[in-house]
Design an enzyme around this catalytic site. Structure first.
Site, PDB file in Angstrom:
ATOM      1  N   ALA A   1     -59.487 -52.246 -32.119  1.00  0.00           N
ATOM      2  CA  ALA A   1     -60.464 -52.453 -33.026  1.00  0.00           C
ATOM      3  C   ALA A   1     -60.465 -53.762 -33.946  1.00  0.00           C
ATOM      4  CB  ALA A   1     -60.535 -51.067 -34.067  1.00  0.00           C
TER       5      ALA A   1
ATOM      6  N   GLY B   1     -58.307 -48.500 -30.538  1.00  0.00           N
ATOM      7  CA  GLY B   1     -59.737 -48.031 -30.525  1.00  0.00           C
ATOM      8  C   GLY B   1     -60.373 -48.368 -29.068  1.00  0.00           C
TER       9      GLY B   1
ATOM     10  N   GLU C   1     -59.127 -45.435 -27.000  1.00  0.00           N
ATOM     11  CA  GLU C   1     -59.776 -44.322 -27.604  1.00  0.00           C
ATOM     12  C   GLU C   1     -61.060 -44.385 -26.899  1.00  0.00           C
ATOM     13  OE1 GLU C   1     -59.439 -45.099 -31.657  1.00  0.00           O
ATOM     14  OE2 GLU C   1     -58.433 -42.839 -32.004  1.00  0.00           O
TER      15      GLU C   1
ATOM     16  N   GLU D   1     -51.695 -48.603 -33.646  1.00  0.00           N
ATOM     17  CA  GLU D   1     -51.989 -48.288 -35.025  1.00  0.00           C
ATOM     18  C   GLU D   1     -51.108 -48.174 -36.044  1.00  0.00           C
ATOM     19  OE1 GLU D   1     -53.404 -47.209 -32.398  1.00  0.00           O
ATOM     20  OE2 GLU D   1     -55.750 -47.023 -32.677  1.00  0.00           O
TER      21      GLU D   1
END
Lengths: 258, 257
Positions: free
Chosen positions: A66, A109, A112, A132
């Site tokens: 991300a 991200g 994901e 993360e």
């Protein structure tokens, strides 16, 4: 519909392709990119010309994670109000099949996003992980949930706690990835797979996805009731009549999605 | 930029010269890291189509510098941090790699040579599985590559006995592609590298990748792997050039793409 600044899209042979396109930042997912992906998918979900969707990066990287800069100054309240993950819920409602074609890094991200797709085709040198934890946070768009469902609690915890990267081979052996192929051929293989699925009866494909998703979230009993309803429903379709007739007549069926 | 090695590229060949001649080019942490860094550069550099690793001075590489080993040294961590990334990088390096073994290659120095694709030896060169002589086991891929090159029994013999293997013996065992007389050393190493650098580099990379996979694949998997490899090779500029040259009855000029 917003303009597509962060992705490129095209369709060929009934396959809609979304290419993540922020190469300067290794395709880091920002909020705009997620919005653009979602809007494209929802549009294609209603478009008869598209049967299957592919999400891919480039030959070097799927996406490195991300966009950290974008969220560095956020606080709990601003995030709760922004409710950005609601878009990820809608990604899961897309009815048509979605394939992730992954080269290189697929982290945070981006992992994901790949896990939100239905199938993953990965390059031999692809690397998956949730780093993360190294930033003092954790996945927020389904990472702890989807990885756990796929590989089991104990293994998922180890990867999520250590933030290390798993190889495509490991991901494949642990139910995360469907196919591992040479890096040069990832997109081609994903396209082949997409074309094969695109030839199947579209209603069957959608009803199967819906039933399989139910089976992940619900009890066996409830999921089986759901499966049964979808099974009955397909007997109201022209494609069921055509499929069974063609079988008896020993010829290939012509499906219309009706 | 580098202190313990020299790294130069010329005529599509990259040279890594281990450069601690007064210490027989023994590995230090810095040298391991510099080799790995140079490998990354050579991998990225599109002009580079062949890599040579050799030693400055009398030795190729005498292995870990034992001066740095203390009682509380965690040998496993040294391997994980310094040696293993270097060996992994070599294993995944999709261009031909030559170990030009100019002198003694002992311990992890021998492992480095084993991790290369070709070993060409000076007549003065030798291999020694020196680990056993200090009460250790071969590392840095040595126990992986050696039995695959010389067979299980011979690998056991070499690693347990820890005796010196001359260049000629090494050639007989299949550890060397060729042995070169001292007065022709530089010239022949260069010629060998130049020859490799003119070949279809992408195809060589694919051959390396899939030969390695064959070690833990069955026939069906390998047939499928070959199909993948051929699909990729079939799309290269060099394949088109090869076919064109064949039809025109001339020598192909490969670009490595």
């Amino acid at each position: 519909m917003v303009n597509k600044e962060t992705i490129q899209t095209w369709t060929e042979d009934g396959v809609g392709v979304i290419q993540l396109n922020r190469p300067k930042v290794l395709n880091a997912l920002n909020r705009r990119m997620v919005t653009e992906i979602l809007q494209t998918m929802e549009e294609w979900d209603r478009d008869d010309e598209v049967s299957v969707m592919i999400v891919t990066g480039n030959e070097k990287v799927f996406a490195a994670g991300a966009d950290i800069a974008e969220m560095a100054e956020d606080d709990s309240i601003s995030l709760e109000l922004l409710n950005q993950f609601a878009e990820w819920d809608r990604l899961a409602w897309v009815k048509k099949p979605i394939i992730a074609a992954v080269n290189g890094y697929c982290l945070g991200g981006a992992f994901e996003l790949a896990l939100s797709c239905d199938l993953i085709v990965a390059a031999e040198n692809a690397q998956f992980g949730f780093p993360e934890v190294n930033l003092g946070v954790m996945p927020g768009a389904g990472g702890t949930v989807r990885l756990t469902k796929l590989m089991g609690r104990a293994k998922a915890l180890e990867w999520l706690w250590l933030g290390e990267y798993m190889t495509a081979k490991f991901a494949n052996e642990n139910g995360v990835v469907n196919r591992v192929v040479a890096p040069e051929l990832v997109f081609e293989e994903a396209m082949k797979l997409a074309r094969k699925i695109a030839k199947q009866a579209p209603l069957s494909i959608r009803m199967i996805k819906e039933a399989v998703n139910k089976s992940v979230d619900h009890s066996i009993y409830e999921a089986m009731q759901y499966e049964r309803k979808n099974f009955y429903m397909l007997f109201a379709s022209e494609d069921q009549k055509e499929g069974m007739k063609a079988f008896v007549e020993k010829r290939r069926p012509q499906f219309k999605g009706k | 930029m580098f202190e313990t090695i020299e790294y130069v590229t010329e005529n599509n060949v990259a040279w890594i010269r281990l450069n601690r001649p007064d210490k027989f080019n023994a590995f230090t942490e810095q040298m391991n890291l510099e080799i790995t860094k140079a490998l990354k550069e050579a991998e990225k550099d599109g002009e580079v189509r062949c890599l040579v690793i050799t030693g400055n001075g009398k030795a190729f590489c005498s292995g870990e510098d034992l001066a740095g080993v203390k009682q509380d040294t965690d040998h496993a961590e040294i391997l994980r941090k310094r040696y293993n990334p270097m060996v992994e990088k070599l294993a995944n390096f999709e261009k031909p790699v030559i170990a030009a073994v100019n002198g003694v290659a002992a311990g992890a120095g021998m492992s480095l040579a084993l991790a290369c694709d070709f070993r060409i030896l000076s007549e003065k060169a030798s291999f020694i599985e020196a680990f056993i002589n200090v009460g250790l086991v071969p590392d840095s891929g040595n126990l992986f590559y050696l039995p695959r090159l010389v067979g299980h029994a011979k690998a056991l013999e070499l690693t347990v006995m820890g005796e010196k293997v001359s260049a000629e013996e090494a050639k007989d065992l299949g550890l060397a592609t060729k042995v070169i007389a001292l007065d022709q050393w530089e010239e022949e190493v260069s010629a060998f590298a130049q020859n490799l650098a003119q070949k279809p580099t992408k195809a060589i990379g694919l051959i390396k990748r899939y030969l390695r996979k064959s070690w833990d694949a069955d026939l069906s998997e390998m047939l499928e792997n070959e199909a993948y490899a051929q699909r990729t090779a079939g799309q290269t500029v060099d394949h088109a050039e090869g076919v064109q040259a064949f039809l025109e009855k001339r020598k192909p000029v490969f670009k490595g793409r």
